[in-house]
Design a protein around this motif. Sequence first.
Motif, PDB file in Angstrom:
ATOM      1  N   TYR A  69      -6.983  -2.688  -6.362  1.00  0.00           N
ATOM      2  CA  TYR A  69      -6.286  -2.331  -5.148  1.00  0.00           C
ATOM      3  C   TYR A  69      -5.924  -3.561  -3.971  1.00  0.00           C
ATOM      4  O   TYR A  69      -5.536  -5.056  -4.682  1.00  0.00           O
ATOM      5  CB  TYR A  69      -8.214  -2.559  -3.862  1.00  0.00           C
ATOM      6  CG  TYR A  69      -8.761  -3.813  -4.071  1.00  0.00           C
ATOM      7  CD1 TYR A  69      -8.561  -5.190  -2.716  1.00  0.00           C
ATOM      8  CD2 TYR A  69      -8.749  -4.464  -5.264  1.00  0.00           C
ATOM      9  CE1 TYR A  69      -9.012  -5.975  -2.345  1.00  0.00           C
ATOM     10  CE2 TYR A  69      -9.944  -5.541  -5.399  1.00  0.00           C
ATOM     11  CZ  TYR A  69      -9.987  -6.157  -3.627  1.00  0.00           C
ATOM     12  OH  TYR A  69     -10.310  -7.750  -3.314  1.00  0.00           O
ATOM     13  N   LYS A 112      -2.279  -7.763  -4.957  1.00  0.00           N
ATOM     14  CA  LYS A 112      -2.539  -6.705  -5.935  1.00  0.00           C
ATOM     15  C   LYS A 112      -3.593  -7.711  -6.435  1.00  0.00           C
ATOM     16  O   LYS A 112      -3.593  -8.439  -7.247  1.00  0.00           O
ATOM     17  CB  LYS A 112      -1.334  -5.640  -6.582  1.00  0.00           C
ATOM     18  CG  LYS A 112      -0.446  -4.960  -6.892  1.00  0.00           C
ATOM     19  CD  LYS A 112      -0.023  -4.086  -7.158  1.00  0.00           C
ATOM     20  CE  LYS A 112       0.556  -2.803  -6.074  1.00  0.00           C
ATOM     21  NZ  LYS A 112       1.928  -2.618  -8.083  1.00  0.00           N
ATOM     22  N   ALA A 159     -12.823  -0.337  -4.058  1.00  0.00           N
ATOM     23  CA  ALA A 159     -12.977  -1.414  -3.976  1.00  0.00           C
ATOM     24  C   ALA A 159     -13.322  -2.513  -3.196  1.00  0.00           C
ATOM     25  O   ALA A 159     -14.470  -1.910  -2.484  1.00  0.00           O
ATOM     26  CB  ALA A 159     -11.307  -2.509  -3.769  1.00  0.00           C
ATOM     27  N   THR A 170      -4.303   7.735  -6.441  1.00  0.00           N
ATOM     28  CA  THR A 170      -5.619   7.257  -5.541  1.00  0.00           C
ATOM     29  C   THR A 170      -6.346   7.463  -6.084  1.00  0.00           C
ATOM     30  O   THR A 170      -6.189   9.248  -6.520  1.00  0.00           O
ATOM     31  CB  THR A 170      -5.559   7.426  -4.219  1.00  0.00           C
ATOM     32  OG1 THR A 170      -4.292   6.520  -3.665  1.00  0.00           O
ATOM     33  CG2 THR A 170      -6.530   6.986  -3.740  1.00  0.00           C
ATOM     34  N   SER A 175     -11.403  -0.700   0.387  1.00  0.00           N
ATOM     35  CA  SER A 175     -10.566  -0.288   0.447  1.00  0.00           C
ATOM     36  C   SER A 175     -10.356   0.822  -0.988  1.00  0.00           C
ATOM     37  O   SER A 175     -10.872   0.781  -1.460  1.00  0.00           O
ATOM     38  CB  SER A 175      -9.221  -0.996   0.617  1.00  0.00           C
ATOM     39  OG  SER A 175     -10.074  -1.852  -0.781  1.00  0.00           O
ATOM     40  N   ASP A 176      -9.326   0.801  -0.906  1.00  0.00           N
ATOM     41  CA  ASP A 176      -8.856   2.662  -1.801  1.00  0.00           C
ATOM     42  C   ASP A 176      -9.208   1.699  -3.049  1.00  0.00           C
ATOM     43  O   ASP A 176      -8.321   0.937  -3.535  1.00  0.00           O
ATOM     44  CB  ASP A 176      -7.647   3.581  -1.009  1.00  0.00           C
ATOM     45  CG  ASP A 176      -8.382   4.104  -0.794  1.00  0.00           C
ATOM     46  OD1 ASP A 176      -8.979   4.285  -0.134  1.00  0.00           O
ATOM     47  OD2 ASP A 176      -7.090   4.821   0.409  1.00  0.00           O
ATOM     48  N   VAL A 177      -8.967   2.915  -4.295  1.00  0.00           N
ATOM     49  CA  VAL A 177      -8.584   1.923  -5.661  1.00  0.00           C
ATOM     50  C   VAL A 177      -7.331   2.675  -6.091  1.00  0.00           C
ATOM     51  O   VAL A 177      -6.975   3.763  -6.180  1.00  0.00           O
ATOM     52  CB  VAL A 177      -9.935   2.724  -7.088  1.00  0.00           C
ATOM     53  CG1 VAL A 177      -9.571   1.920  -8.130  1.00  0.00           C
ATOM     54  CG2 VAL A 177     -10.618   1.193  -6.631  1.00  0.00           C
ATOM     55  N   TYR A 178      -6.455   1.948  -6.812  1.00  0.00           N
ATOM     56  CA  TYR A 178      -5.225   3.095  -7.273  1.00  0.00           C
ATOM     57  C   TYR A 178      -5.835   2.230  -8.792  1.00  0.00           C
ATOM     58  O   TYR A 178      -5.319   1.442  -9.277  1.00  0.00           O
ATOM     59  CB  TYR A 178      -3.525   2.129  -6.464  1.00  0.00           C
ATOM     60  CG  TYR A 178      -4.129   2.003  -5.343  1.00  0.00           C
ATOM     61  CD1 TYR A 178      -3.095   3.386  -4.535  1.00  0.00           C
ATOM     62  CD2 TYR A 178      -4.186   0.588  -4.187  1.00  0.00           C
ATOM     63  CE1 TYR A 178      -3.439   3.638  -3.092  1.00  0.00           C
ATOM     64  CE2 TYR A 178      -4.098   1.316  -2.676  1.00  0.00           C
ATOM     65  CZ  TYR A 178      -3.639   2.420  -2.690  1.00  0.00           C
ATOM     66  OH  TYR A 178      -3.862   2.661  -1.576  1.00  0.00           O
ATOM     67  N   LYS A 217       0.478  -1.071   0.027  1.00  0.00           N
ATOM     68  CA  LYS A 217      -0.110  -0.096  -0.195  1.00  0.00           C
ATOM     69  C   LYS A 217       1.080   1.284  -0.121  1.00  0.00           C
ATOM     70  O   LYS A 217       0.768   2.131  -0.851  1.00  0.00           O
ATOM     71  CB  LYS A 217      -0.818   0.205   0.913  1.00  0.00           C
ATOM     72  CG  LYS A 217      -2.472  -1.069   0.920  1.00  0.00           C
ATOM     73  CD  LYS A 217      -3.151  -0.190   2.266  1.00  0.00           C
ATOM     74  CE  LYS A 217      -4.743  -1.854   2.418  1.00  0.00           C
ATOM     75  NZ  LYS A 217      -5.131  -1.336   3.185  1.00  0.00           N
TER      76      LYS A 217
END
Length: 113
Positions: A90, A97, A74, A68, A78-81, A59
């Motif tokens: 994510y 990943k 997701a 981000t 959680s965060d989406v990259y 992360k």
Amino acid sequence: MKKKLVMGLLTMALFGGVTLSVNAQEKKTEVGKALDKTGKAIGKGAKSVGNKTAEVAVKGSSKVADKTWKGKMAPDGSDVYINGKNEKYYVNATGAKIWLKPSQIKNRPASKN
């Protein structure tokens, strides 16, 4: 001919050693059972620490190297990259990943401040 004989003898010795080691198993005493239980607990703790370390490391590198996606999350919240190839992913609890399809990305609910 000599090679076949030598290989046969080595194979017989290998199988003989395996059967002797199997028969040499001892019965577990109370101390032995306690040691096994402690060993399993240590292994489980070490695995969870390793997973958390991997998750934090991935992360952290994702926040530095990739963007981000604000306002999106997701499936697990959680965060989406977004990487340089415009691929969305994510990071799960084990530090892997997980690549996302567009249908898997959700809008993040607005915070109640």
